[in-house]
Scaffold this motif. Structure first.
Motif, PDB file in Angstrom:
ATOM      1  N   ALA A  95       0.841  -1.209   0.000  1.00 21.10           N
ATOM      2  CA  ALA A  95       0.000   0.000   0.000  1.00 21.10           C
ATOM      3  C   ALA A  95       0.871   1.253   0.000  1.00 21.10           C
ATOM      4  O   ALA A  95       0.634   2.194  -0.770  1.00 21.10           O
ATOM      5  N   ILE A  96       1.897   1.261   0.843  1.00 23.24           N
ATOM      6  CA  ILE A  96       2.791   2.422   0.909  1.00 23.24           C
ATOM      7  C   ILE A  96       3.519   2.606  -0.426  1.00 23.24           C
ATOM      8  O   ILE A  96       3.646   3.729  -0.921  1.00 23.24           O
ATOM      9  N   LEU A  97       3.961   1.507  -1.026  1.00 21.99           N
ATOM     10  CA  LEU A  97       4.645   1.579  -2.325  1.00 21.99           C
ATOM     11  C   LEU A  97       3.714   2.153  -3.394  1.00 21.99           C
ATOM     12  O   LEU A  97       4.123   3.028  -4.167  1.00 21.99           O
ATOM     13  N   ARG A  98       2.488   1.674  -3.449  1.00 27.67           N
ATOM     14  CA  ARG A  98       1.552   2.207  -4.462  1.00 27.67           C
ATOM     15  C   ARG A  98       1.398   3.714  -4.321  1.00 27.67           C
ATOM     16  O   ARG A  98       1.377   4.445  -5.308  1.00 27.67           O
ATOM     17  N   ILE A  99       1.314   4.176  -3.089  1.00 30.75           N
ATOM     18  CA  ILE A  99       1.146   5.611  -2.839  1.00 30.75           C
ATOM     19  C   ILE A  99       2.415   6.369  -3.204  1.00 30.75           C
ATOM     20  O   ILE A  99       2.367   7.391  -3.898  1.00 30.75           O
ATOM     21  N   TYR A 187      -5.490  -2.843   1.909  1.00 34.26           N
ATOM     22  CA  TYR A 187      -5.746  -3.520   0.641  1.00 34.26           C
ATOM     23  C   TYR A 187      -6.186  -2.565  -0.472  1.00 34.26           C
ATOM     24  O   TYR A 187      -5.875  -2.798  -1.637  1.00 34.26           O
ATOM     25  N   SER A 188      -6.888  -1.517  -0.121  1.00 27.79           N
ATOM     26  CA  SER A 188      -7.397  -0.601  -1.155  1.00 27.79           C
ATOM     27  C   SER A 188      -6.563   0.670  -1.314  1.00 27.79           C
ATOM     28  O   SER A 188      -6.757   1.408  -2.286  1.00 27.79           O
ATOM     29  N   MET A 189      -5.639   0.917  -0.411  1.00 28.44           N
ATOM     30  CA  MET A 189      -4.867   2.163  -0.478  1.00 28.44           C
ATOM     31  C   MET A 189      -4.022   2.230  -1.755  1.00 28.44           C
ATOM     32  O   MET A 189      -3.374   1.266  -2.129  1.00 28.44           O
ATOM     33  N   GLY A 190      -4.042   3.390  -2.398  1.00 22.53           N
ATOM     34  CA  GLY A 190      -3.212   3.622  -3.567  1.00 22.53           C
ATOM     35  C   GLY A 190      -3.647   2.916  -4.822  1.00 22.53           C
ATOM     36  O   GLY A 190      -2.910   2.847  -5.793  1.00 22.53           O
ATOM     37  N   ARG A 191      -4.846   2.390  -4.850  1.00 21.46           N
ATOM     38  CA  ARG A 191      -5.303   1.629  -6.019  1.00 21.46           C
ATOM     39  C   ARG A 191      -6.185   2.443  -6.963  1.00 21.46           C
ATOM     40  O   ARG A 191      -6.386   2.028  -8.091  1.00 21.46           O
TER      41      ARG A 191
END
Length: 192
Positions: A95-99, A187-191
């Protein structure tokens, strides 16, 4: 279909009100920033002195200025945590990476097979080195450091990569032994 939420740890989890003041303040600051309390904080608060040492080293590695971006540091965590089968770290740091990368696909790609991910050759070399440190550090030699140099990494970068991989090997093992569960919010962060 699950009938109840699984426990976040197989070890005792202290309540926020029973934690030392400094630990409670840190957790409340994180909660204010992200909107929830990541389970790693309450699970590790079971042992306050270790909590303090863990997060001091975490912050020293992950917030250190240097040639690695914050997203690249998270790439190391996701790749090595996937190899170590750490459910918590893959989900939370994914999640942190996606953001940080501003890319909804990157974490899944790296967790599954970073060699096929949409990342640079430099980042693949970084992750190759991190994986060797994570899985067989006793085999790391001059050839691995030379390979990093060909991609523009210096000695300090090599230290950063190695230290992050090594630290998260410890974290992965603790998370696995405690059966630490990722928060649903990750699970939904940064998606999207």
């Amino acid at each position: 279909m699950a009938t109840k939420d699984p426990s976040i740890s197989r070890f005792p989890v202290p309540s926020l009100r029973d934690m030392p003041t400094d630990i409670r303040a840190r957790i409340e600051a994180v909660q204010e920033k992200v909107g929830f309390i990541p389970n790693v904080f309450v699970v590790l608060a079971h042992r306050p002195e270790e909590f303090r040492a863990f997060f001091a080293y975490h912050d020293a590695l992950m917030d250190r200025p240097g040639n690695l971006t914050k997203a690249e540091r998270e790439m190391i965590v996701v790749a090595t945590s996937s190899m170590n089968q750490c459910h918590y770290c893959v989900v939370a740091h994914g999640a942190i990476l996606r953001i940080r990368a501003k890319d909804p696909l990157i974490a899944d790609q790296i967790a599954i097979n970073f060699r096929k991910a949409d990342i640079t050759d430099r980042q693949k070399a970084m992750l190759d080195f991190a994986m060797k440190v994570s899985q067989s550090a006793h085999l790391v030699g001059d050839a691995e450091l030379d390979a990093l140099r060909t991609h523009g990494f210096d000695e300090e970068d090599a230290w950063d990569i190695a230290a992050i991989a090594a630290f998260f090997a410890l974290s992965n093992r603790l998370a696995n032994v405690t059966n630490m569960r990722p928060n649903r919010e990750f699970y939904s962060m940064g998606r999207g």
